[in-house]
Design a protein around this motif. Structure first.
Motif, PDB file in Angstrom:
ATOM      1  N   UNK A  62       0.819  -1.222   0.000  1.00 14.15           N
ATOM      2  CA  UNK A  62       0.000   0.000   0.000  1.00 14.15           C
ATOM      3  C   UNK A  62       0.851   1.270   0.000  1.00 14.15           C
ATOM      4  N   UNK A  63       2.131   1.170   0.276  1.00 16.31           N
ATOM      5  CA  UNK A  63       3.018   2.329   0.286  1.00 16.31           C
ATOM      6  C   UNK A  63       3.859   2.444  -0.984  1.00 16.31           C
ATOM      7  N   UNK A  64       4.268   1.316  -1.546  1.00 16.25           N
ATOM      8  CA  UNK A  64       5.194   1.332  -2.671  1.00 16.25           C
ATOM      9  C   UNK A  64       4.571   0.967  -4.015  1.00 16.25           C
ATOM     10  N   UNK A  82       0.981  15.129  -7.910  1.00 15.61           N
ATOM     11  CA  UNK A  82       0.920  14.409  -6.638  1.00 15.61           C
ATOM     12  C   UNK A  82       1.662  13.072  -6.757  1.00 15.61           C
ATOM     13  N   UNK A  83       1.491  12.413  -7.898  1.00 13.44           N
ATOM     14  CA  UNK A  83       2.207  11.164  -8.153  1.00 13.44           C
ATOM     15  C   UNK A  83       3.716  11.398  -8.117  1.00 13.44           C
ATOM     16  N   UNK A  84       4.166  12.443  -8.790  1.00 14.33           N
ATOM     17  CA  UNK A  84       5.604  12.741  -8.821  1.00 14.33           C
ATOM     18  C   UNK A  84       6.131  13.014  -7.414  1.00 14.33           C
ATOM     19  N   UNK A  85       5.353  13.718  -6.620  1.00 10.63           N
ATOM     20  CA  UNK A  85       5.753  13.985  -5.239  1.00 10.63           C
ATOM     21  C   UNK A  85       5.901  12.675  -4.465  1.00 10.63           C
ATOM     22  N   UNK A  86       4.955  11.748  -4.663  1.00  8.36           N
ATOM     23  CA  UNK A  86       5.023  10.449  -3.992  1.00  8.36           C
ATOM     24  C   UNK A  86       6.210   9.624  -4.482  1.00  8.36           C
ATOM     25  N   UNK A  87       6.505   9.722  -5.768  1.00  8.11           N
ATOM     26  CA  UNK A  87       7.615   8.955  -6.328  1.00  8.11           C
ATOM     27  C   UNK A  87       8.958   9.455  -5.818  1.00  8.11           C
ATOM     28  N   UNK A  88       9.051  10.741  -5.516  1.00  7.83           N
ATOM     29  CA  UNK A  88      10.307  11.312  -5.043  1.00  7.83           C
ATOM     30  C   UNK A  88      10.591  10.990  -3.582  1.00  7.83           C
ATOM     31  N   UNK A  89       9.584  10.527  -2.854  1.00  9.10           N
ATOM     32  CA  UNK A  89       9.823  10.075  -1.484  1.00  9.10           C
ATOM     33  C   UNK A  89      10.530   8.726  -1.532  1.00  9.10           C
ATOM     34  N   UNK A  90      11.277   8.436  -0.517  1.00 10.36           N
ATOM     35  CA  UNK A  90      12.013   7.171  -0.535  1.00 10.36           C
ATOM     36  C   UNK A  90      11.050   5.988  -0.435  1.00 10.36           C
ATOM     37  N   UNK A  91      11.441   4.907  -1.075  1.00 11.11           N
ATOM     38  CA  UNK A  91      10.647   3.685  -1.051  1.00 11.11           C
ATOM     39  C   UNK A  91      10.813   3.002   0.298  1.00 11.11           C
ATOM     40  N   UNK A  92       9.792   2.307   0.733  1.00 10.40           N
ATOM     41  CA  UNK A  92       9.874   1.559   1.982  1.00 10.40           C
ATOM     42  C   UNK A  92      10.567   0.217   1.756  1.00 10.40           C
ATOM     43  N   UNK A  93      10.498  -0.262   0.521  1.00 10.12           N
ATOM     44  CA  UNK A  93      11.215  -1.471   0.116  1.00 10.12           C
ATOM     45  C   UNK A  93      12.319  -1.069  -0.851  1.00 10.12           C
ATOM     46  N   UNK A  94      12.653  -1.977  -1.771  1.00  8.81           N
ATOM     47  CA  UNK A  94      13.732  -1.659  -2.713  1.00  8.81           C
ATOM     48  C   UNK A  94      13.218  -0.995  -3.995  1.00  8.81           C
ATOM     49  N   UNK A  95      11.930  -1.111  -4.311  1.00 10.89           N
ATOM     50  CA  UNK A  95      11.353  -0.514  -5.523  1.00 10.89           C
ATOM     51  C   UNK A  95      10.005   0.103  -5.218  1.00 10.89           C
TER      52      UNK A  95
END
Length: 137
Positions: A62-64, A82-95
Motif C-alpha cells: 500500500x506504500x510502494x 501528486x504522483x511525482x511527489x510520492x515517487x520522489x519520497x524514498x521507497x519503503x522497500x527496494x522498488x
C-alpha cells in the motif's frame, strides 16, 4: 456489444510477459517503464499489478505500489504532480511501482507531464502503463 475474451493464448502471452519482466528484475536489469498494449478486458492491468506485487514486499504494497486509473476517472496534471511527489519520497522497500491504466485517455497536458515524470524517474521507480488503443496514444 461484443466483448473481447481473454482466451488461452492471451493468458499464455501474459504469463510469458510476466516471466520475462520478473527474470529481468531478478538480474537487476529492469527498465524504468513498460507499456502493455491490447484490447480491453484481456488482463493488462491485472498483469501489471501481479508483477508489482511480486517485486514489492507484501508488507509495503500500500506504500510502494501507486495506481492511477484513467479508464474511468479523469486524471489531470494535479494528479500527476501528486504522483511525482510520492515517487520522489524514498521507497519503503527496494522498488516503487506505479501502475497507470489507460494512458491514452490522458489529456495532452497530462501526457506531457507524464513524459517529464518518466524522464526524471528515480532509479528505484518502475512504471507499468496500459493502453487499450495505440492509435489514440
Amino acid at each position: 456489444m461484443q466483448l473481447p475474451i481473454k482466451n488461452l493464448e492471451t493468458s499464455k502471452n501474459l504469463l510469458k510477459t510476466q516471466d520475462s519482466i520478473l527474470n529481468t528484475y531478478s538480474k537487476g536489469q529492469i527498465k524504468n517503464a513498460y507499456l502493455f498494449v491490447g484490447p480491453c478486458l484481456i488482463g493488462k492491468s491485472e498483469l501489471a499489478m501481479s508483477i508489482a506485487q511480486k517485486i514489492v514486499d507484501k508488507s509495503v504494497w500500500d506504500l510502494d505500489i501507486l495506481c492511477l486509473d484513467a479508464e474511468y476517472a479523469k486524471v489531470g496534471i494535479k494528479d500527476l504532480r501528486e504522483l511525482q511527489s510520492n515517487l520522489n519520497r524514498s521507497a519503503h522497500g527496494n522498488k516503487k511501482i506505479c501502475v497507470l491504466r489507460a494512458v491514452e485517455n490522458l489529456s495532452v497536458s497530462a501526457i506531457n507531464s507524464l513524459l517529464k515524470i518518466l524522464e526524471d524517474t528515480p532509479e528505484n521507480v518502475v512504471f507499468f502503463l496500459t493502453c487499450n488503443n495505440m492509435d489514440k496514444l
